[in-house]
Design a protein around this motif. Structure first.
Motif: not given
Lengths: 116, 198
Positions: B192-198, B120-121, B189, B185
């Motif tokens: 930490d699924a909520s780490a990237i959320a738009f 993810r990073r 999941d 991404l």
């Protein structure tokens, strides 16, 4: 705990910047390489080079300081010569001139000892 | 002798007089941050190290006459690092195709790369690396270096309004890029699924 179906649908639409900030935090400083010991050594080597480049100017002034005694001696000699010139008597000058003329005559073989 | 309570400004003044201990203390305090900023802007470790070295060289050159002039030393140093990196990116741009992406996603795996958040990073860094250089610099200064908008605008020699515009475009581009790669991404999941959320 309920999880969102998709992480992209989870964020409130009014907080995209906050979500972006959290995403960017994933790639934050812990991911970035640290300055290695080698890099720090190179940076300090640059500092040493600059310090050395600046140093000769200071040494030049130190060398100038060492010349001060010789300069003082030369100044005293010059002052003595000038004092001698200023205080010389006409008679002394005449005697000096006569001696110089005799020496020149001998040098040119123009006179014999018997003539003196 | 260097004390932890010595201010950066005092250390710079001492370094300007040739004090190696003061110079060393400045390097220990700030080289990691300069390195991190350079790395995020340039995208590879070797270039970042060169840029960090050049940044400190500029510091040594101007240390004797450096004056705070209202800005914190650290802010000034990051501004110098940013300008060094932007110069290098411009030179790189002249040598490479304009749309060539930086190498952020291609860096060699690090210890962190083996951690579960690495994929993810990588996606986020890749998206960051594909931003135009000035948008990336704006994100770097405002997000990572936490400069105020006024300071960041000054660092980039633009107005605050222009910086806001840059930031808005950068954020929009990042959102689009990350949204387009949502499948990659999602693979991570489970962590930490909520780490990237738009």
């Amino acid at each position: 705990m309920t999880r969102p179906q998709s992480p992209f649908e989870a964020a409130p639409p009014t907080a995209p910047d906050e979500a972006l900030a959290r995403a960017l935090s994933l790639a934050a400083d812990e991911a970035a390489p640290r300055a290695s010991a080698d890099l720090q050594a190179r940076i300090l080597a640059d500092f040493d080079l600059r310090a050395r480049a600046a140093a000769p100017r200071r040494f030049a002034f130190k060398g100038l300081g060492r010349l001060i005694p010789a300069g003082a001696l030369a100044a005293l000699t010059a002052a003595g010569f000038l004092a001698g010139v200023a205080t010389a008597e006409p008679a002394e000058e005449a005697a000096f001139d006569a001696e110089a003329a005799i020496a020149e005559a001998f040098a040119a073989d123009a006179v014999e000892w018997t003539e003196i | 002798m260097v004390d932890e309570t010595d201010t950066d400004e005092a250390l710079v003044a001492r370094a300007g007089r040739g004090d190696r201990l003061a110079a060393s203390a400045l390097v220990v305090r700030h080289s990691d941050r300069v390195m991190a900023a350079s790395w995020r802007l340039l995208g590879d470790r070797a270039s970042a190290e060169d840029a960090a070295q050049e940044t400190f060289l500029r510091l040594w050159t101007s240390a004797a006459r450096w004056r705070p002039q209202g800005a914190k030393f650290e802010t000034w140093l990051i501004r110098v690092a940013t300008n060094v990196c932007l110069d290098r990116l411009r030179r790189r741009g002249r040598e490479a195709p304009a749309d060539a992406a930086p190498e952020l996603a291609d860096r060699a795996p690090t210890a962190e790369a083996r951690l579960m958040a690495e994929d993810r990073r990588r996606v986020v860094l890749d998206a960051l690396g594909r931003l135009p250089e000035r948008q990336r610099a704006a994100i770097e200064l405002c997000h990572y270096q936490e400069l105020s908008q006024a300071e960041a605008a000054e660092a980039l020699s633009i107005s605050v309004e222009a910086l806001e515009s840059l930031l808005a475009r950068a954020r929009r581009a990042l959102r689009d890029a990350l949204t387009a790669r949502r499948d990659e991404l999602r693979d991570g999941d489970q962590h930490d699924a909520s780490a990237i959320a738009f």
